[in-house]
Write an enzyme that holds these catalytic residues in place. Structure first.
Site, PDB file in Angstrom:
ATOM      1  N   GLY A 189       0.224  14.328  11.758  1.00 30.26           N
ATOM      2  CA  GLY A 189       0.220  13.492  10.553  1.00 30.26           C
ATOM      3  C   GLY A 189      -0.353  12.111  10.819  1.00 30.26           C
TER       4      GLY A 189
ATOM      5  N   TRP B 280       1.229   0.273 -11.135  1.00 27.47           N
ATOM      6  CA  TRP B 280       2.593   0.444 -11.651  1.00 27.47           C
ATOM      7  C   TRP B 280       3.389  -0.854 -11.539  1.00 27.47           C
ATOM      8  CZ3 TRP B 280       5.453   5.675 -10.548  1.00 27.47           C
ATOM      9  CH2 TRP B 280       4.673   6.733 -11.087  1.00 27.47           C
TER      10      TRP B 280
ATOM     11  N   PRO C 251      11.197   2.360  10.501  1.00 31.31           N
ATOM     12  CA  PRO C 251       9.923   1.687  10.242  1.00 31.31           C
ATOM     13  C   PRO C 251       9.791   1.270   8.785  1.00 31.31           C
ATOM     14  CG  PRO C 251       9.586   3.933  11.081  1.00 31.31           C
ATOM     15  CD  PRO C 251      11.017   3.807  10.678  1.00 31.31           C
TER      16      PRO C 251
ATOM     17  N   ASN D 109       7.091   0.110   5.571  1.00 31.83           N
ATOM     18  CA  ASN D 109       5.897   0.796   5.046  1.00 31.83           C
ATOM     19  C   ASN D 109       4.722   0.633   6.022  1.00 31.83           C
ATOM     20  OD1 ASN D 109       7.713  -0.035   2.857  1.00 31.83           O
ATOM     21  ND2 ASN D 109       6.232   0.938   1.527  1.00 31.83           N
ATOM     22  N   LEU D 110       4.096   1.753   6.334  1.00 32.51           N
ATOM     23  CA  LEU D 110       2.989   1.751   7.295  1.00 32.51           C
ATOM     24  C   LEU D 110       1.655   1.845   6.563  1.00 32.51           C
ATOM     25  CD1 LEU D 110       4.502   4.365   9.775  1.00 32.51           C
ATOM     26  CD2 LEU D 110       4.776   1.875   9.813  1.00 32.51           C
TER      27      LEU D 110
ATOM     28  N   TYR E 229      15.442  11.005  -0.258  1.00 37.93           N
ATOM     29  CA  TYR E 229      14.701  10.932   1.010  1.00 37.93           C
ATOM     30  C   TYR E 229      15.432  10.016   2.005  1.00 37.93           C
ATOM     31  CZ  TYR E 229      10.766   8.972   3.834  1.00 37.93           C
ATOM     32  OH  TYR E 229       9.945   8.505   4.834  1.00 37.93           O
TER      33      TYR E 229
ATOM     34  N   GLY F 227       5.450  16.566  13.792  1.00 39.16           N
ATOM     35  CA  GLY F 227       4.659  15.706  12.896  1.00 39.16           C
ATOM     36  C   GLY F 227       3.521  14.997  13.606  1.00 39.16           C
TER      37      GLY F 227
ATOM     38  N   HIS G   3       0.903   6.100  -0.655  1.00 41.80           N
ATOM     39  CA  HIS G   3       1.609   4.826  -0.746  1.00 41.80           C
ATOM     40  C   HIS G   3       0.667   3.776  -1.347  1.00 41.80           C
ATOM     41  CE1 HIS G   3       4.067   6.827   2.485  1.00 41.80           C
ATOM     42  NE2 HIS G   3       5.028   6.338   1.740  1.00 41.80           N
TER      43      HIS G   3
ATOM     44  N   GLY H  95       2.048  10.224  13.323  1.00 38.59           N
ATOM     45  CA  GLY H  95       2.161  11.075  14.510  1.00 38.59           C
ATOM     46  C   GLY H  95       0.873  11.140  15.317  1.00 38.59           C
TER      47      GLY H  95
HETATM   48  N1  NAP Z   1       3.985   6.412   6.248  1.00 34.50           N
HETATM   49  C1  NAP Z   1       4.908   5.459   6.101  1.00 34.50           C
HETATM   50  O1  NAP Z   1       4.667   4.420   5.478  1.00 34.50           O
HETATM   51  C2  NAP Z   1       6.267   5.623   6.740  1.00 34.50           C
HETATM   52  C3  NAP Z   1       7.190   4.546   6.649  1.00 34.50           C
HETATM   53  C4  NAP Z   1       8.446   4.712   7.227  1.00 34.50           C
HETATM   54  C5  NAP Z   1       8.779   5.868   7.878  1.00 34.50           C
HETATM   55  N2  NAP Z   1       7.857   6.887   7.950  1.00 34.50           N
HETATM   56  C6  NAP Z   1       8.244   8.097   8.655  1.00 34.50           C
HETATM   57  O2  NAP Z   1       7.268   8.345   9.641  1.00 34.50           O
HETATM   58  C7  NAP Z   1       7.091   9.732   9.788  1.00 34.50           C
HETATM   59  C8  NAP Z   1       5.637  10.111   9.637  1.00 34.50           C
HETATM   60  O3  NAP Z   1       5.174   9.788   8.340  1.00 34.50           O
HETATM   61  P1  NAP Z   1       3.643  10.037   7.958  1.00 34.50           P
HETATM   62  O4  NAP Z   1       3.347   9.141   6.816  1.00 34.50           O
HETATM   63  O5  NAP Z   1       2.812   9.979   9.190  1.00 34.50           O
HETATM   64  O6  NAP Z   1       3.713  11.535   7.405  1.00 34.50           O
HETATM   65  P2  NAP Z   1       2.520  12.588   7.153  1.00 34.50           P
HETATM   66  O7  NAP Z   1       1.187  12.013   7.437  1.00 34.50           O
HETATM   67  O8  NAP Z   1       2.766  13.137   5.778  1.00 34.50           O
HETATM   68  O9  NAP Z   1       2.776  13.716   8.233  1.00 34.50           O
HETATM   69  C9  NAP Z   1       3.821  14.609   8.085  1.00 34.50           C
HETATM   70  C10 NAP Z   1       3.887  15.456   9.327  1.00 34.50           C
HETATM   71  O10 NAP Z   1       5.059  16.252   9.228  1.00 34.50           O
HETATM   72  C11 NAP Z   1       4.720  17.589   9.476  1.00 34.50           C
HETATM   73  N3  NAP Z   1       5.559  18.452   8.645  1.00 34.50           N
HETATM   74  C12 NAP Z   1       5.783  18.359   7.307  1.00 34.50           C
HETATM   75  N4  NAP Z   1       6.566  19.364   6.891  1.00 34.50           N
HETATM   76  C13 NAP Z   1       6.845  20.116   7.995  1.00 34.50           C
HETATM   77  C14 NAP Z   1       7.602  21.289   8.211  1.00 34.50           C
HETATM   78  N5  NAP Z   1       8.242  21.924   7.205  1.00 34.50           N
HETATM   79  N6  NAP Z   1       7.672  21.790   9.467  1.00 34.50           N
HETATM   80  C15 NAP Z   1       7.028  21.173  10.486  1.00 34.50           C
HETATM   81  N7  NAP Z   1       6.303  20.055  10.350  1.00 34.50           N
HETATM   82  C16 NAP Z   1       6.214  19.532   9.110  1.00 34.50           C
HETATM   83  C17 NAP Z   1       3.251  17.745   9.094  1.00 34.50           C
HETATM   84  O11 NAP Z   1       2.691  18.823   9.853  1.00 34.50           O
HETATM   85  P3  NAP Z   1       1.462  19.708   9.288  1.00 34.50           P
HETATM   86  O12 NAP Z   1       0.291  18.764   9.129  1.00 34.50           O
HETATM   87  O13 NAP Z   1       1.237  20.734  10.324  1.00 34.50           O
HETATM   88  O14 NAP Z   1       1.925  20.262   7.960  1.00 34.50           O
HETATM   89  C18 NAP Z   1       2.695  16.387   9.505  1.00 34.50           C
HETATM   90  O15 NAP Z   1       2.311  16.399  10.860  1.00 34.50           O
HETATM   91  C19 NAP Z   1       8.023  10.403   8.789  1.00 34.50           C
HETATM   92  O16 NAP Z   1       9.230  10.727   9.436  1.00 34.50           O
HETATM   93  C20 NAP Z   1       8.252   9.334   7.761  1.00 34.50           C
HETATM   94  O17 NAP Z   1       9.479   9.511   7.116  1.00 34.50           O
HETATM   95  C21 NAP Z   1       6.622   6.778   7.402  1.00 34.50           C
END
Ligand code: NAP
Length: 305
Positions: A10, A194, A159, A161-162, A132, A7, A175, A13
């Site tokens: 993302g 909402w 974590p 909400n980011l 989830y 990830g 989000h 990440g």
């Molecule tokens: N954003 C938030 O507010 C938040 C809050 C709490 C926890 N988190 C956690 O933090 C982490 C990152 O969240 P994010 O918001 O940064 O997510 P994101 O921007 O949607 O990024 C998702 C990442 O996961 C990879 N991915 C998705 N499906 C995949 C698959 N089948 N195989 C391999 N890689 C896959 C994507 O790679 P590709 O681009 O190559 O598809 C991308 O790099 C997650 O674990 C999430 O649960 C996020």
């Protein structure tokens, strides 16, 4: 240190990868098109190719309340499998440490506020994001079981909400903060949101989150899950007014009470992260929002979906 960040392309990440590289890690960032981590053989091939010492499992199928409502089965399946395969391959390849990203959605719907890690198992999560949250909660149990049986050092972080630069601004899946910024900079006279605006949320600036995760990877070796947050709670109504103020939106804010509110209150007890590895968030919500809005204005054309 050979470091694998699933990830890593993302939102969170990409910030983590930048920080780890600045700290001297040799980082591998796999893409889902090359290694689909919901497939056991792809996960095995990734670990064969990368041969990591340290793994951050950040990949997930993630999104806001709407995305979770539309595809609860896929959210459960994809997240459960990705974490299970990364955990198993970390064992098979003898990695020194695996840091798994959990979520605040693992908490019970009515956990006492602020949420303390010891209350994780005292009830069922909020229904809209339970598939989830429970998939990720299974990784917490799996990580502890692998620590007990195989001695694998697995750390589980929760974590809140980011938000921040490079967030997802697609209104179908975003989000609340990127959705508000996008709607309030679109030149509309009215923005409809909402629920009734009463739920509270806590937000952590993405660069603070990346620092907390990197530091946990370097300094924390325990089995107990650890919250990563700012500790600051704000209602959705106050958040909307703050973003309206910072974006210069002077239209009407309308609340659609036929849509769900989601979890009533969310705020984390952040003392464990401070005690165990000295992590504290340093970016105020106002400063973080200003940086996010500035980034969105500079990149709106590229991020518009
Ligand atoms: N954003 C938030 O507010 C938040 C809050 C709490 C926890 N988190 C956690 O933090 C982490 C990152 O969240 P994010 O918001 O940064 O997510 P994101 O921007 O949607 O990024 C998702 C990442 O996961 C990879 N991915 C998705 N499906 C995949 C698959 N089948 N195989 C391999 N890689 C896959 C994507 O790679 P590709 O681009 O190559 O598809 C991308 O790099 C997650 O674990 C999430 O649960 C996020």
């Amino acid at each position: 240190m050979r470091t694998l960040v699933t990830g890593g392309s993302g939102f969170l990440g990409s910030h983590l990868v930048e920080l780890l590289e600045a700290r001297g890690h040799d980082v591998t960032v796999p893409r889902s098109a090359d290694y689909d981590l919901t497939r056991a053989d792809d996960a095995e091939r990734l670990f064969d190719d990368a041969q990591p010492d340290l793994v951050f499992h950040v990949a997930a199928l993630a999104g806001g309340i709407n995305a979770n409502r539309v595809a609860p089965g896929r959210f459960w399946y994809a997240n459960l499998l990705m974490g299970a395969f990364v955990l198993e391959q970390s064992r098979v390849h003898g990695v020194e440490k695996l840091v798994m990203l959990g979520t605040i959605c693992e908490y019970p719907k009515f956990a006492p506020v602020p949420f303390h890690e010891d209350d994780l198992w005292n009830g069922f999560p909020e229904e809209t994001n339970a598939p989830y949250g429970i998939a990720k909660k299974a990784h917490l149990v799996g990580g502890q079981a692998y620590r007990d049986q195989y001695g694998l050092d697995v750390v589980h972080l929760l974590p809140v909400n980011l938000y921040g630069p490079r967030d997802n601004f697609d209104l179908e899946t975003s989000h609340v903060i990127p959705a508000l910024i996008r709607k309030m900079t679109a030149g509309e006279k009215r923005v409809t949101l909402w629920g009734d605006g009463s739920p509270t949320r806590e937000f952590l600036f993405v660069e603070d989150a990346a620092r907390g995760i990197a530091v946990a990877g370097e300094r924390y070796e325990g089995r107990e899950p650890v919250n990563l947050g700012s500790g600051a709670e704000i209602s959705i109504r106050d958040l909307a007014e703050l973003i309206a103020d910072l974006t210069g939106f002077d239209g009407e804010i309308e609340w659609d009470t036929t849509k769900p509110n989601g979890q009533p209150r969310r705020q984390l007890d952040v003392s464990r992260a401070r005690q165990l590895f000295g992590f504290e968030a340093t970016t105020s919500l106002r400063d973080g929002l200003e940086r996010t809005i500035a980034w969105y204005r500079a990149n709106a054309a590229a991020t518009a979906v």
